[in-house]
Design a protein around this motif. Structure first.
Motif, PDB file in Angstrom:
ATOM      1  N   PHE A   7       0.792  -1.123  -0.145  1.00 52.92           N
ATOM      2  CA  PHE A   7      -0.042   0.123   0.169  1.00 52.92           C
ATOM      3  C   PHE A   7       0.908   1.311  -0.048  1.00 52.92           C
ATOM      4  N   HIS A   8       0.672   2.333  -0.792  1.00 53.51           N
ATOM      5  CA  HIS A   8       1.283   3.470  -0.817  1.00 53.51           C
ATOM      6  C   HIS A   8       0.503   4.635  -0.965  1.00 53.51           C
ATOM      7  N   VAL A  18       3.215   0.728   3.076  1.00 48.58           N
ATOM      8  CA  VAL A  18       3.328  -0.414   3.869  1.00 48.58           C
ATOM      9  C   VAL A  18       3.297  -1.647   2.980  1.00 48.58           C
ATOM     10  N   ASN A  19       4.063  -2.620   3.363  1.00 42.93           N
ATOM     11  CA  ASN A  19       4.522  -3.768   2.833  1.00 42.93           C
ATOM     12  C   ASN A  19       4.130  -5.036   3.695  1.00 42.93           C
ATOM     13  N   VAL A  20       3.495  -5.911   3.146  1.00 39.54           N
ATOM     14  CA  VAL A  20       2.923  -7.112   4.073  1.00 39.54           C
ATOM     15  C   VAL A  20       3.269  -8.429   3.170  1.00 39.54           C
ATOM     16  N   CYS A  80      -5.953  -0.823   4.042  1.00 46.53           N
ATOM     17  CA  CYS A  80      -5.008   0.105   4.855  1.00 46.53           C
ATOM     18  C   CYS A  80      -5.313   1.561   4.894  1.00 46.53           C
ATOM     19  N   VAL A  81      -5.414   2.161   6.132  1.00 44.46           N
ATOM     20  CA  VAL A  81      -5.744   3.253   6.432  1.00 44.46           C
ATOM     21  C   VAL A  81      -4.574   4.167   7.101  1.00 44.46           C
ATOM     22  N   HIS A  94      -1.040  -1.357  -4.168  1.00 45.02           N
ATOM     23  CA  HIS A  94       0.006  -1.430  -5.279  1.00 45.02           C
ATOM     24  C   HIS A  94       0.279  -2.957  -5.488  1.00 45.02           C
ATOM     25  N   ALA A  95       1.042  -3.122  -6.788  1.00 48.39           N
ATOM     26  CA  ALA A  95       1.337  -4.544  -7.021  1.00 48.39           C
ATOM     27  C   ALA A  95       2.674  -4.788  -5.915  1.00 48.39           C
TER      28      ALA A  95
END
Length: 97
Positions: A7-8, A18-20, A80-81, A94-95
């Motif tokens: 998420f960006h 944020v990367n999960v 994601c917020v 995002h990819a």
């Protein structure tokens, strides 16, 4: 099977990502302006909701938090917020890299 989500959002001239990476172990990282500011690791597919906190490097420093929640949707299982300066902003997915 390992799954990845990213998420960006750009806010006030700053980059928040944020990367999960989920699977047997789920790792979640919060990057502000490309620098890791928070990290969470747990065995299993993650515990949600999850909130990670950091701050923007401005004077005075501006606190922020990102909140990850399950959506229940098959296509986009996480949302994601970004919470900053009294506002809640949805972070687009995002990819994943």
């Amino acid at each position: 099977m390992r799954q990845r989500y990213s998420f960006h959002l750009d806010r006030a001239g700053h980059s928040v990502t944020v990367n999960v990476r989920s699977g047997w172990i789920t790792e979640t990282e919060l990057l502000v302006d490309g620098k890791e500011c928070a990290f969470h690791r747990v065995h299993g597919h993650g515990v949600y909701p999850l909130t990670l906190a950091a701050q923007l490097a401005v004077e005075p420093p501006l606190p922020l938090a990102v909140r990850l929640e399950r959506t229940g949707a098959a296509e986009h299982p996480l949302a994601c917020v970004l919470e900053v300066d009294g506002a809640e902003l949805a972070m687009p997915e995002h990819a994943a890299r």
